[in-house]
Write an enzyme that holds these catalytic residues in place. Structure first.
Site, PDB file in Angstrom:
ATOM      1  N   ASN A   7       0.874  -1.173   0.000  1.00  0.00           N
ATOM      2  CA  ASN A   7       0.000   0.000   0.000  1.00  0.00           C
ATOM      3  C   ASN A   7       0.915   1.229   0.000  1.00  0.00           C
ATOM      4  OD1 ASN A   7      -1.778   2.070   0.480  1.00  0.00           O
ATOM      5  ND2 ASN A   7      -2.780   1.103   2.227  1.00  0.00           N
ATOM      6  N   ARG A  89      -2.554  -2.169  -3.347  1.00  0.00           N
ATOM      7  CA  ARG A  89      -3.752  -1.365  -3.173  1.00  0.00           C
ATOM      8  C   ARG A  89      -3.660  -0.237  -4.192  1.00  0.00           C
ATOM      9  NH1 ARG A  89      -5.161   3.267   0.898  1.00  0.00           N
ATOM     10  NH2 ARG A  89      -7.344   3.537   0.321  1.00  0.00           N
ATOM     11  N   HIS A 179     -12.891   2.860  -0.331  1.00  0.00           N
ATOM     12  CA  HIS A 179     -12.962   1.791   0.688  1.00  0.00           C
ATOM     13  C   HIS A 179     -13.675   0.548   0.150  1.00  0.00           C
ATOM     14  CE1 HIS A 179     -13.040   5.163   3.959  1.00  0.00           C
ATOM     15  NE2 HIS A 179     -11.795   4.698   3.826  1.00  0.00           N
ATOM     16  N   ARG A 241     -11.765  15.533   7.352  1.00  0.00           N
ATOM     17  CA  ARG A 241     -12.484  15.896   6.118  1.00  0.00           C
ATOM     18  C   ARG A 241     -13.904  16.345   6.430  1.00  0.00           C
ATOM     19  NH1 ARG A 241     -11.077  10.333   3.139  1.00  0.00           N
ATOM     20  NH2 ARG A 241      -8.999  10.212   4.027  1.00  0.00           N
ATOM     21  N   GLU A 384      -8.342  -5.567   4.573  1.00  0.00           N
ATOM     22  CA  GLU A 384      -8.144  -5.228   3.160  1.00  0.00           C
ATOM     23  C   GLU A 384      -6.935  -5.955   2.575  1.00  0.00           C
ATOM     24  OE1 GLU A 384      -9.317  -0.701   2.724  1.00  0.00           O
ATOM     25  OE2 GLU A 384      -8.816  -1.188   4.779  1.00  0.00           O
TER      26      GLU A 384
END
Ligand code: ADP
Length: 396
Positions: A7, A89, A179, A241, A384
């Site tokens: 990742n 990823r 996601h 965010r 993940e």
């Protein structure tokens, strides 16, 4: 068979070596501050190894990873050839990729082309893929697993916005969602727990609540809507965010504060959300601690997030035509029992009945509603990296 999962961020690179016989992680680690000064952490054989070491770029970071995997006390393989394949990823796969793919020159070019839609994520992703090929040899099979892929089943009515249609045609401006790997993993597990492993006839809302957060509405095992949009900024309040705001507030603020597009992006991505409202922190544990001390703005940030999540859930129940299960996952979803309890109690109108005792579990798979609840709720830890490794194995 051992698969290395990568990742890559702009200045970081996370890795995990997974032995697919038993699906066990044999080593994992993190290269941080790449191109700045460099910090390297490797975990293997029950130990943690850390050092400050200069890493000028992602290729230099891979040199550290190679060395850690094959030498010294953290050694877990004899040769690099013990790594069968590498899974990455990849963030933005646009409308082109609705599943994972073997990385070829064409795929690399497409990911590069999507950089205009994901400037923060796709370029470092490509760097990671190129550096991996340089480190392990260009013949090693590599696979890209896209954050956006699982959401590609959304219908037009859900992914388009009411802008002139030509902007969608010209630039691909639409909701993509992120996601996806996590939503896919936990929703598939939820379907198993519901006794419907093929997903048929299920209506599920998955709540991935971490630093970045998103919900997905999943019908018959396929996403029909999700909260994140063209970028991971849309949705509800996250750590830093903003989530949804009136788009005119953006142009207003740019004008009043004299902000460039990049500066405005920075405000919405890094200075807003739980941090921006509370003035305390982006981290949920700090917010919870401040609330206990009576900090009003920390409480306000928490309450706003709950309110916004509940509005999305209500909307998704309408879109799904009912609800069978809700899933909580990621750092906050797996650990923040108070938030789960609050949300589920406010969904009593749907016949949700919280199992308060079961809900106290942290970071483990558990059903948190009572047997007579009309809608079931689960905590399902996400993984993940395992999805990336499984997809990589399947594709090679
Ligand atoms: P990322 O999006 O960076 O992968 P994570 O899924 O790791 O984020 O989630 C990070 C968030 O999870 C932080 O806000 C953190 O406070 C929260 N979190 C982690 N552990 C706990 C815990 N035990 N209790 C409450 N919140 C937690």
């Amino acid at each position: 068979m051992k698969i290395l999962v990568i990742n890559a961020g702009s200045s970081s690179l996370k890795y995990q070596l997974i032995d697919m016989d038993g699906e066990q992680t044999v080593a994992k680690g993190l290269c941080e501050r790449i191109g700045i000064d460099g910090r390297f952490t490797h975990k293997a054989n029950g130990k943690v190894f850390q050092k400050d070491v200069a890493m000028t770029d992602h290729t230099a970071a891979f040199e550290q990873v190679k060395e850690a995997l094959t030498t010294g006390e953290g050694k877990v393989i004899d040769n690099l050839s013990d790594v069968t394949a590498i899974g990455h990823r990849a963030v933005m796969g646009g409308s082109k990729y609705d599943r994972s793919v073997r990385i070829t020159d064409d795929v690399l070019q497409t990911i590069r082309d999507y950089a205009s839609l994901a400037p923060l994520h796709n370029p470092p992703g490509v760097k990671g893929m190129e550096a991996a090929a340089a480190a392990f040899g260009k013949d090693i099979p590599q696979v890209a697993v896209f954050d956006t892929a699982f959401h590609q089943t959304m219908p037009e009515v859900a992914y388009l916005w009411g802008l002139p249609y030509e902007y969608y045609e010209k630039y691909g401006i639409r909701r993509y969602g992120f996601h996806g790997t996590s939503h896919r993993f936990v929703s598939a597990r939820c379907c198993e727990l519901l006794g419907k492993p093929d997903g048929k006839g299920t209506r599920i809302i998955t709540c991935h609540l971490g630093n970045g957060s998103s919900l997905a509405a999943i019908k018959d095992g396929k996403v029909i809507d999700t909260t994140m949009g063209l970028t991971p900024l849309d949705g509800f309040l996250m750590g830093t965010r903003s989530g949804m705001i009136d788009p005119s507030a953006v142009t207003f603020l740019m004008e009043k504060e004299g902000l460039t597009p990049a500066q405005m992006d920075d405000v919405m991505n890094k200075k807003s959300g739980m941090l921006g409202i509370s003035g305390v922190s982006s981290d949920d544990r700090d917010i919870a601690a401040a609330m206990e001390q009576g900090n009003r703005r920390a409480q306000l940030a928490w309450d706003m997030r709950s309110y916004q999540i509940l509005k999305y859930i209500g909307g998704y129940v309408a879109a799904l035509g009912g609800l069978d299960a809700i899933v909580f996952t990621a750092g906050i979803g797996e650990n923040q029992d108070a938030l789960r309890a609050e949300l589920l109690e406010k969904l009593a109108y749907l016949g949700v009945k919280l199992d308060a005792k079961a809900n106290l579990a942290h970071g483990e798979e558990v059903e948190i509603t009572t047997p007579d609840s009309a809608v079931r709720a689960f905590v399902i830890p996400t993984n993940e990296e395992l999805v990336i490794a499984r997809d990589t194995k399947a594709l090679i």
